[in-house]
Design an enzyme around this catalytic site. Structure first.
Site, PDB file in Angstrom:
ATOM      1  N   GLU A  41       1.500   6.057   0.157  1.00 16.61           N
ATOM      2  CA  GLU A  41       1.101   5.619  -1.154  1.00 16.61           C
ATOM      3  C   GLU A  41      -0.160   6.225  -1.615  1.00 16.61           C
ATOM      4  O   GLU A  41      -1.278   6.217  -1.050  1.00 16.61           O
ATOM      5  CB  GLU A  41       0.630   4.208  -1.094  1.00 16.61           C
ATOM      6  CG  GLU A  41       0.439   3.695  -2.336  1.00 16.61           C
ATOM      7  CD  GLU A  41      -0.147   2.412  -2.263  1.00 16.61           C
ATOM      8  OE1 GLU A  41      -1.490   1.677  -3.160  1.00 16.61           O
ATOM      9  OE2 GLU A  41      -0.008   1.603  -1.288  1.00 16.61           O
ATOM     10  N   ARG A  45      -5.843   7.514  -8.669  1.00 16.36           N
ATOM     11  CA  ARG A  45      -7.283   7.395  -8.993  1.00 16.36           C
ATOM     12  C   ARG A  45      -8.049   8.771  -9.187  1.00 16.36           C
ATOM     13  O   ARG A  45      -9.201   8.779  -9.463  1.00 16.36           O
ATOM     14  CB  ARG A  45      -8.160   6.197  -8.757  1.00 16.36           C
ATOM     15  CG  ARG A  45      -8.454   6.386  -7.254  1.00 16.36           C
ATOM     16  CD  ARG A  45      -9.330   5.281  -6.943  1.00 16.36           C
ATOM     17  NE  ARG A  45      -9.682   5.248  -5.168  1.00 16.36           N
ATOM     18  CZ  ARG A  45      -9.017   4.389  -4.465  1.00 16.36           C
ATOM     19  NH1 ARG A  45      -8.048   3.545  -5.066  1.00 16.36           N
ATOM     20  NH2 ARG A  45      -9.322   4.375  -3.315  1.00 16.36           N
ATOM     21  N   THR A  69      -2.429   2.550  -7.433  1.00 18.05           N
ATOM     22  CA  THR A  69      -3.445   2.542  -8.385  1.00 18.05           C
ATOM     23  C   THR A  69      -3.090   2.932  -9.633  1.00 18.05           C
ATOM     24  O   THR A  69      -3.698   3.522 -10.366  1.00 18.05           O
ATOM     25  CB  THR A  69      -4.735   3.128  -7.958  1.00 18.05           C
ATOM     26  OG1 THR A  69      -5.248   3.081  -6.605  1.00 18.05           O
ATOM     27  CG2 THR A  69      -5.921   2.668  -8.731  1.00 18.05           C
ATOM     28  N   LYS A 129       2.449  -6.936  -3.789  1.00 21.74           N
ATOM     29  CA  LYS A 129       1.180  -6.466  -3.127  1.00 21.74           C
ATOM     30  C   LYS A 129       0.013  -7.717  -3.135  1.00 21.74           C
ATOM     31  O   LYS A 129      -0.057  -8.352  -4.039  1.00 21.74           O
ATOM     32  CB  LYS A 129       0.573  -5.270  -3.681  1.00 21.74           C
ATOM     33  CG  LYS A 129      -0.851  -4.767  -3.084  1.00 21.74           C
ATOM     34  CD  LYS A 129      -1.068  -3.506  -3.846  1.00 21.74           C
ATOM     35  CE  LYS A 129      -2.349  -3.122  -3.229  1.00 21.74           C
ATOM     36  NZ  LYS A 129      -2.918  -1.700  -3.798  1.00 21.74           N
TER      37      LYS A 129
END
Length: 320
Positions: A41, A45, A69, A129
């Site tokens: 993952e 960002r 993100t 999540k």
């Protein structure tokens, strides 16, 4: 459950990665694959995220690469365009989730309370999540929330490490755990990809928890099996217990009443999660004899033999 999420569940641990320089993407992907975690993952960002996803996806097609993100639909498009196979966000943005589901893009939004979970259910999701996991109450909170929401499963991230990952994975409502302890930014910046590979491998081995459960000895008939088991009992004090097809001496010696698989017998290897173990071993080139599967009343896999022999012994996995 979405097929991509199902594969993530079999992988068990999702390395959560922040890359400041796209030049690190290829050696990092190589380290993850060699270490046995074909998943990443990549957090969106950093400026290098999009190009890093593209490099990892193109150079290592066996690696299941996702974008984390992700906060906007524009980022969704960029991530998927670069090769991301799934989207993860820190919170639940209904617009982003609806956009992903409308395009059949697997999305796992962050949820930390019942209201978030109910929104996710309303949007058609069955996996969310749980973030930030430890700060938001950890496993106790997940167990409390899972009670009323029986159809929802969780992928906790935030504070997960080598010391608590098994505790999380042992709970049946958790599909996988996200973590960064094997891919820290400091190690990436220092180019310590051998260390990352070793930590990744250690994470997989700890998760699977392989250990010797028993050794099976092939005998010719019931009398011979009883005699052999009796010898172990008289010499070592391993209590004899007779079953339908074998006689156990203690818990570590099984004597078959008739020759079974393996020229000499069989070896049983226990594992924490047998379905995950099969997945990971197949990735290493191990082949399984599906005709030997044993399942419980609920259809859960309990035992399966590897094809061939090792040192004259058949080898099978058993669920601990």
């Amino acid at each position: 459950m979405n097929p991509v999420i199902e594969e993530i569940s079999k992988i068990g641990i999702v390395p959560v990665i922040a890359l400041d320089d796209a030049k690190d993407a290829e050696p990092l992907a190589k380290a993850l694959c060699k270490g046995g975690l074909p998943c990443a993952e990549v957090t969106f960002r950093t400026a290098a995220a999009e190009e890093s996803i593209r490099i990892m996806s193109e150079k290592f097609p066996e690696l299941l690469v996702g974008a984390g993100t992700v906060l906007t639909t524009e980022q969704v498009d960029r991530a998927v365009g670069a090769g991301a196979k799934f989207i993860v966000s820190p919170g639940l943005n209904p617009k982003v989730v609806a956009y992903c589901t409308s395009k059949n893009i697997p999305v796992v939004p962050g949820c930390s309370n019942p209201s978030d979970v109910e929104q996710a259910i309303e949007l058609g999701l069955d996996v969310v999540k749980f973030f930030p996991a430890e700060a938001a109450g950890g496993l106790k909170m997940i167990k409390a929330m899972s009670a009323p929401y029986t159809s929802v499963k969780f992928m906790p991230t935030g504070g997960i490490n080598a010391d608590n990952v098994i505790e999380y994975l042992n709970f049946g409502k958790i599909v996988a755990c996200g973590g960064s302890w094997m891919v820290s930014k400091d190690m990436i910046a220092a180019g310590e990809f051998d260390k990352i590979e070793n930590l990744t491998r250690a994470a997989v081995e700890k998760m699977l928890g392989f250990e010797l459960k028993h050794i099976g000895i092939n005998e010719t008939d019931e009398n011979a099996a009883d005699k052999t088991a009796s010898q172990f009992e008289s010499i070592f004090g391993f209590a004899k217990k007779t079953g339908n097809s074998s006689v156990f001496a203690g818990s570590g010696i099984e004597v078959m009443k008739a020759p079974y698989l393996g020229a000499n017998g069989h070896i049983a290897i226990g594992t924490n999660y047998i379905e995950r173990a099969v997945y990971h071993l197949e990735k290493r080139g191990v082949e399984f004899d599906r005709s030997t599967e044993k399942r419980d009343a609920k259809g859960n896999l309990k035992a399966i033999y590897i094809k061939g022999e090792i040192g004259g012994f058949a080898v099978h996995l058993v669920q601990k």
